[in-house]
Enzyme design. Structure first.
Site, PDB file in Angstrom:
ATOM      1  N   ASP A  80       0.817  -1.215   0.000  1.00  0.00           N
ATOM      2  CA  ASP A  80       0.000   0.000   0.000  1.00  0.00           C
ATOM      3  C   ASP A  80       0.852   1.266   0.000  1.00  0.00           C
ATOM      4  OD1 ASP A  80       0.957  -0.423   2.579  1.00  0.00           O
ATOM      5  OD2 ASP A  80      -0.994  -0.977   3.380  1.00  0.00           O
ATOM      6  N   ASN A 129      -7.502  -2.298  14.254  1.00  0.00           N
ATOM      7  CA  ASN A 129      -8.878  -2.613  13.855  1.00  0.00           C
ATOM      8  C   ASN A 129      -8.943  -3.894  13.001  1.00  0.00           C
ATOM      9  OD1 ASN A 129      -7.802  -1.866  11.415  1.00  0.00           O
ATOM     10  ND2 ASN A 129      -9.093  -0.053  11.122  1.00  0.00           N
ATOM     11  N   HIS A 177      -7.151  -4.478  10.232  1.00  0.00           N
ATOM     12  CA  HIS A 177      -6.878  -4.331   8.794  1.00  0.00           C
ATOM     13  C   HIS A 177      -5.598  -5.060   8.385  1.00  0.00           C
ATOM     14  CE1 HIS A 177      -4.536  -0.232   9.250  1.00  0.00           C
ATOM     15  NE2 HIS A 177      -3.704  -1.238   9.302  1.00  0.00           N
ATOM     16  N   GLU A 221      -9.661  -1.878   5.217  1.00  0.00           N
ATOM     17  CA  GLU A 221     -10.251  -1.461   6.480  1.00  0.00           C
ATOM     18  C   GLU A 221     -11.542  -2.234   6.753  1.00  0.00           C
ATOM     19  OE1 GLU A 221      -8.374   0.136   8.247  1.00  0.00           O
ATOM     20  OE2 GLU A 221      -7.833   2.137   7.599  1.00  0.00           O
TER      21      GLU A 221
HETATM   22  C1  F6R Z   1       1.579  -1.231   6.098  1.00  0.00           C
HETATM   23  C2  F6R Z   1       0.313  -1.952   6.210  1.00  0.00           C
HETATM   24  C3  F6R Z   1      -0.469  -1.958   7.473  1.00  0.00           C
HETATM   25  C4  F6R Z   1       0.383  -2.184   8.728  1.00  0.00           C
HETATM   26  C5  F6R Z   1      -0.485  -2.103   9.966  1.00  0.00           C
HETATM   27  C6  F6R Z   1       0.338  -2.235  11.240  1.00  0.00           C
HETATM   28  O1  F6R Z   1       2.147  -1.387   4.823  1.00  0.00           O
HETATM   29  O2  F6R Z   1      -0.126  -2.501   5.245  1.00  0.00           O
HETATM   30  O3  F6R Z   1      -1.463  -2.944   7.401  1.00  0.00           O
HETATM   31  O4  F6R Z   1       0.995  -3.450   8.650  1.00  0.00           O
HETATM   32  O5  F6R Z   1      -1.175  -0.900  10.005  1.00  0.00           O
HETATM   33  O6  F6R Z   1       1.130  -1.107  11.395  1.00  0.00           O
HETATM   34  P1  F6R Z   1       2.209  -1.061  12.551  1.00  0.00           P
HETATM   35  O7  F6R Z   1       3.141  -2.169  12.281  1.00  0.00           O
HETATM   36  O8  F6R Z   1       2.877   0.296  12.406  1.00  0.00           O
HETATM   37  O9  F6R Z   1       1.484  -1.237  13.836  1.00  0.00           O
END
Ligand code: F6R
Length: 238
Positions: free
Chosen positions: A67, A134, A136, A141
């Site tokens: 992403d 959440n 994701h 989301e």
């Molecule tokens: C990032 C991504 C997100 C993160 C998730 C956890 O490329 O796709 O799904 O893996 O938001 O983020 P952290 O590791 O910062 O808690």
């Protein structure tokens, strides 16, 4: 789903890095699906160490990231291009032309066409995932349905709040992003999800404690994948 319960996040990161190194040793030109964020920083630090010790090379590896924020130029401190360059690509022998982060500055239709074309041309041998508080994965989301293909999302307020720790204020966190769809993620041959942080406890429980798949907790779709490993420290065990 395979579960690996570790002593701490350091051990989780090292285990995940060894798994990635094994994939690349077995297939020099493996295509790796990569993630950004706090959960994966130490995985990349381990991979950089393997490279420095001469036990791993990225010279034939290709990558596709999950992403990117919409509206942040690649030079922005919090763009995912910048994250990947700083944490991995600039520190190993990968050919940058073989790395792909969706171009968050283009018009949404152009980003999606480019991203979907790249996903079709680079089938992933492996996908690294973190998880949002959440639930994701990528930026899929919570919703009442899964978007199968790459799509533009309006970020959940919880996600913007969680990620505001990387920005000067929440107002600077972009409101939109482009992400691989749930179907794109599920096409990877092998998936490893690394879970870090107390705020992931509820999502992890939804993933591990029953067999329902619920798009309101997007990580639960991983229950349908044939080769997925969840790595988490013992203190998060449900
Ligand atoms: C990032 C991504 C997100 C993160 C998730 C956890 O490329 O796709 O799904 O893996 O938001 O983020 P952290 O590791 O910062 O808690």
């Amino acid at each position: 789903m395979k579960k690996i319960i570790t002593q701490n996040h350091e051990e989780s990161s090292s285990l995940v890095a060894y798994s990635i190194a094994d994939i690349v040793r077995e297939k020099k030109d493996a295509c790796l699906g990569l993630a950004t964020g706090g959960s994966v920083e130490l995985v990349y630090a381990n991979l950089v160490q393997f490279f420095e010790k001469g036990t791993m090379s990225f010279s034939d590896v290709t990558t596709v990231n999950l992403d990117e924020y919409i509206g942040l130029p690649p030079s922005h401190l919090q763009s995912y291009r910048r994250f990947m360059d700083q944490n991995l690509f600039d520190l190993v022998d990968i050919d940058k032309a073989n790395t792909y982060i969706p171009p968050g500055m283009q018009a949404p239709e152009a980003i999606l066409a480019d991203f979907q074309k790249m996903l079709a041309s680079r089938p992933r041998d492996f996908q690294l995932l973190g998880i949002g508080s959440n639930g994701h994965i990528g930026f899929n989301e919570p919703d009442s349905f899964f978007g199968a293909n790459a799509h533009v999302v309006t970020l959940d307020e919880q996600t913007r709040k969680d990620n505001s720790r990387f920005f000067d204020s929440i107002d600077e966190v972009p409101r939109q992003a482009v992400t691989m769809g749930a179907g794109d993620i599920m096409k990877a041959s092998k998936i490893i999800l690394i879970v870090r942080g107390e705020n992931k406890r509820d999502a992890l429980r939804e993933l591990l404690s029953h067999d329902r798949v619920d798009p309101r907790v997007p990580c639960t779709i991983l229950k349908c994948h044939k080769d997925v490993t969840i790595v988490y420290p013992k203190e998060l065990a449900p």
